[in-house]
Scaffold this motif. Structure first.
Motif, mmCIF file in Angstrom:
data_model
loop_
_atom_site.group_PDB
_atom_site.id
_atom_site.type_symbol
_atom_site.label_atom_id
_atom_site.label_comp_id
_atom_site.label_asym_id
_atom_site.label_seq_id
_atom_site.Cartn_x
_atom_site.Cartn_y
_atom_site.Cartn_z
ATOM 1 N N ALA A 50 0.609 -0.742 -0.046
ATOM 2 C CA ALA A 50 -0.193 -0.038 0.050
ATOM 3 C C ALA A 50 0.000 1.333 0.453
ATOM 4 C CB ALA A 50 -0.947 -0.327 1.253
ATOM 5 N N PHE A 51 2.486 1.374 0.467
ATOM 6 C CA PHE A 51 2.296 2.398 0.650
ATOM 7 C C PHE A 51 3.428 2.361 -0.397
ATOM 8 C CE2 PHE A 51 7.257 4.019 1.332
ATOM 9 C CZ PHE A 51 7.046 5.642 1.823
ATOM 10 N N ASP A 52 3.892 1.483 -1.643
ATOM 11 C CA ASP A 52 4.462 1.266 -2.236
ATOM 12 C C ASP A 52 3.799 1.685 -3.427
ATOM 13 O OD1 ASP A 52 6.986 0.586 -1.411
ATOM 14 O OD2 ASP A 52 6.838 -1.400 -1.745
ATOM 15 N N LEU A 53 2.402 1.823 -3.803
ATOM 16 C CA LEU A 53 1.366 2.423 -4.618
ATOM 17 C C LEU A 53 0.675 4.175 -4.256
ATOM 18 C CD1 LEU A 53 -0.713 -0.420 -4.336
ATOM 19 C CD2 LEU A 53 0.559 -0.031 -6.273
ATOM 20 N N MET A 54 1.311 3.980 -3.043
ATOM 21 C CA MET A 54 0.975 5.369 -2.341
ATOM 22 C C MET A 54 2.240 6.284 -3.035
ATOM 23 S SD MET A 54 -0.248 7.125 0.544
ATOM 24 C CE MET A 54 1.410 6.602 1.724
ATOM 25 N N ALA A 55 3.564 6.256 -2.746
ATOM 26 C CA ALA A 55 4.453 6.607 -2.993
ATOM 27 C C ALA A 55 4.389 6.544 -4.724
ATOM 28 C CB ALA A 55 5.751 6.163 -2.172
ATOM 29 N N GLN A 56 4.202 5.458 -5.798
ATOM 30 C CA GLN A 56 4.595 5.927 -6.784
ATOM 31 C C GLN A 56 3.189 6.549 -7.533
ATOM 32 O OE1 GLN A 56 3.518 1.992 -8.222
ATOM 33 N NE2 GLN A 56 5.518 1.187 -7.198
ATOM 34 N N SER A 57 1.912 7.172 -6.879
ATOM 35 C CA SER A 57 0.985 7.531 -6.876
ATOM 36 C C SER A 57 1.848 9.115 -6.550
ATOM 37 C CB SER A 57 -0.028 7.165 -6.432
ATOM 38 O OG SER A 57 -1.257 8.738 -6.504
ATOM 39 N N LEU A 58 2.385 9.660 -5.382
ATOM 40 C CA LEU A 58 2.557 10.450 -4.750
ATOM 41 C C LEU A 58 3.834 10.920 -6.123
ATOM 42 C CD1 LEU A 58 2.321 10.602 -1.479
ATOM 43 C CD2 LEU A 58 1.306 11.710 -2.890
ATOM 44 N N ASP A 59 4.999 10.382 -6.305
ATOM 45 C CA ASP A 59 5.858 10.307 -7.230
ATOM 46 C C ASP A 59 5.130 11.232 -8.223
ATOM 47 O OD1 ASP A 59 7.798 10.423 -4.864
ATOM 48 O OD2 ASP A 59 8.352 8.316 -6.313
ATOM 49 N N ALA A 60 4.735 10.739 -8.750
ATOM 50 C CA ALA A 60 3.570 10.912 -10.151
ATOM 51 C C ALA A 60 2.972 12.273 -10.592
ATOM 52 C CB ALA A 60 2.889 9.991 -10.612
ATOM 53 N N ARG A 61 1.933 12.410 -9.158
ATOM 54 C CA ARG A 61 1.853 13.607 -8.260
ATOM 55 C C ARG A 61 2.795 14.827 -8.859
ATOM 56 N NH1 ARG A 61 -1.935 14.625 -3.721
ATOM 57 N NH2 ARG A 61 -1.653 16.503 -3.258
ATOM 58 N N ILE A 62 3.911 14.567 -8.232
ATOM 59 C CA ILE A 62 5.176 15.498 -7.950
ATOM 60 C C ILE A 62 5.512 15.797 -9.406
ATOM 61 C CG2 ILE A 62 6.852 15.911 -7.175
ATOM 62 C CD1 ILE A 62 6.182 14.392 -4.845
ATOM 63 N N GLU A 63 6.010 14.584 -9.997
ATOM 64 C CA GLU A 63 6.462 14.794 -11.255
ATOM 65 C C GLU A 63 5.964 15.930 -12.770
ATOM 66 O OE1 GLU A 63 8.856 12.389 -15.296
ATOM 67 O OE2 GLU A 63 7.646 11.317 -13.363
ATOM 68 N N GLN A 64 3.963 15.370 -12.346
ATOM 69 C CA GLN A 64 3.454 15.505 -13.266
ATOM 70 C C GLN A 64 3.378 17.224 -12.811
ATOM 71 O OE1 GLN A 64 2.116 14.922 -16.440
ATOM 72 N NE2 GLN A 64 0.734 16.643 -16.404
ATOM 73 N N ALA A 65 3.551 17.543 -11.548
ATOM 74 C CA ALA A 65 3.170 19.831 -11.512
ATOM 75 C C ALA A 65 4.208 20.128 -11.761
ATOM 76 C CB ALA A 65 2.843 19.506 -9.591
ATOM 77 N N LYS A 66 5.003 19.256 -11.635
ATOM 78 C CA LYS A 66 6.809 20.286 -11.880
ATOM 79 C C LYS A 66 6.908 20.494 -13.350
ATOM 80 C CE LYS A 66 9.432 18.462 -7.826
ATOM 81 N NZ LYS A 66 10.585 17.591 -7.322
ATOM 82 N N LYS A 67 6.067 19.736 -14.449
ATOM 83 C CA LYS A 67 5.961 19.834 -15.897
ATOM 84 C C LYS A 67 5.820 20.729 -15.887
ATOM 85 C CE LYS A 67 5.084 16.925 -19.372
ATOM 86 N NZ LYS A 67 4.974 15.496 -20.044
ATOM 87 N N GLU A 68 3.849 20.598 -15.816
ATOM 88 C CA GLU A 68 3.366 21.542 -16.258
ATOM 89 C C GLU A 68 3.552 22.839 -15.534
ATOM 90 O OE1 GLU A 68 0.219 21.486 -17.579
ATOM 91 O OE2 GLU A 68 -0.203 19.079 -16.863
ATOM 92 N N GLN A 69 4.305 23.671 -14.078
ATOM 93 C CA GLN A 69 5.380 24.521 -13.896
ATOM 94 C C GLN A 69 5.852 24.901 -14.646
ATOM 95 O OE1 GLN A 69 6.596 24.418 -10.119
ATOM 96 N NE2 GLN A 69 7.214 26.132 -10.527
ATOM 97 N N GLN A 70 6.732 24.117 -15.083
ATOM 98 C CA GLN A 70 7.860 24.897 -16.728
ATOM 99 C C GLN A 70 7.239 24.744 -17.953
ATOM 100 O OE1 GLN A 70 10.663 20.728 -16.353
ATOM 101 N NE2 GLN A 70 11.403 21.683 -15.133
ATOM 102 N N GLN A 71 6.083 24.074 -18.327
ATOM 103 C CA GLN A 71 5.829 24.520 -19.500
ATOM 104 C C GLN A 71 5.133 25.756 -19.266
ATOM 105 O OE1 GLN A 71 2.997 21.437 -20.316
ATOM 106 N NE2 GLN A 71 4.268 20.285 -21.240
ATOM 107 N N LYS A 72 4.899 26.726 -18.461
ATOM 108 C CA LYS A 72 3.617 27.789 -17.943
ATOM 109 C C LYS A 72 4.690 28.820 -17.255
ATOM 110 C CE LYS A 72 -0.472 24.853 -17.330
ATOM 111 N NZ LYS A 72 -1.566 24.634 -16.570
#
Length: 260
Positions: A237-259
């Motif tokens: 459960a922790f590994d799945l949550m960590a992967q989800s949070l990592d993806a969320r962080i990466e996507q947020a940073k990607k959106e931030q750089q694009q804008k």
């Protein structure tokens, strides 16, 4: 101006004609005709030049008006573009702030979850060690008691002599307190009724203790298996949550750089 000059010349010629008899009238008339023709020609040339200049002015005015209209259209387009850019910049700033906040929130969530997971893991390892030590201690005690039985060295066994870990001792005492009738069990010996009923003062025949220890050992083994299964579930459960949070962080940073 050319016409005025021509008239002055005409007047001069007329004066000469009337003032001197050497220039015949016919010649004067011819001169006047020549001058008229010359004047008409010059006037025609002036008209052609004027028409050309007028055409140039008209075409230039038309071109300038077209250029002004185009420039005005360009200004309007640029003004609209500036306003749109301002609106986009404001919207992007708001969205970037939201992405930054989302990345920070996800990072904080992951950090907190990691702390909780570390605590759970430490608790698991402590409990697992306790179970393993208890199971091993019970196993050693069982081997010792069974060895005595095989040698027919039947004797009373005091629980404190088994040297069980604290968890095993507590569980064994609880097992006794749950419903075993010590005075009626044929495998159990008497114990001192004047002492408080603690695990240290109970005395049993080795055969009775073997049965209880085997039961307790099975119980600990089952609980250890459940503990390990639960640990695997928590880790997954922790590994799945960590992967989800990592993806969320990466996507947020990607959106931030694009804008930016």
């Amino acid at each position: 101006m050319k016409m005025a000059a021509a008239l002055r010349v005409l007047v001069s010629l007329a004066t000469l004609a009337f003032g001197a008899e050497v220039m015949p009238v016919g010649k004067v008339i011819q001169l006047l005709k020549d001058m008229k023709g010359k004047g008409e020609k010059e006037m025609q040339e002036e008209q052609v030049q004027y028409a050309a200049f007028e055409q140039f002015c008209e075409s230039t005015a038309t071109e300038k008006k077209r250029a002004i209209d185009e420039a005005q259209d360009t200004v309007e387009v640029l003004d609209a573009s500036v306003e749109k850019s301002k609106a986009d910049a404001s919207r992007f700033a708001s969205e970037i702030a939201a992405h930054v906040a989302d990345a920070e929130s996800a990072t904080a969530e992951k950090q907190e979850a990691t702390k909780v997971r570390a605590t759970e893991r430490a608790d698991f390892q402590t409990t697992l060690k306790d179970y393993s030590e208890s199971i091993d201690a019970i196993g050693r005690s069982l081997r010792e008691l069974k060895s005595k039985n095989e040698k027919k060295e039947a004797s009373l066994v005091q629980l404190k002599t088994l040297q069980l870990p604290e968890k095993a001792s507590r569980s064994l005492h609880a097992l006794l307190s749950e419903g075993l009738d010590l005075k009626q069990d044929a495998n159990l010996a008497t114990f001192d009724l004047n002492l408080q009923p603690t695990a240290d003062v109970y005395e049993f025949q080795s055969g009775g203790v073997i049965g209880m220890l085997e039961k307790l050992q099975d119980k600990f083994v089952d609980e250890r298996v459940d503990l390990e299964k639960n640990e695997l579930k928590k880790k997954h459960a922790f590994d799945l949550m960590a992967q989800s949070l990592d993806a969320r962080i990466e996507q947020a940073k990607k959106e931030q750089q694009q804008k930016n």
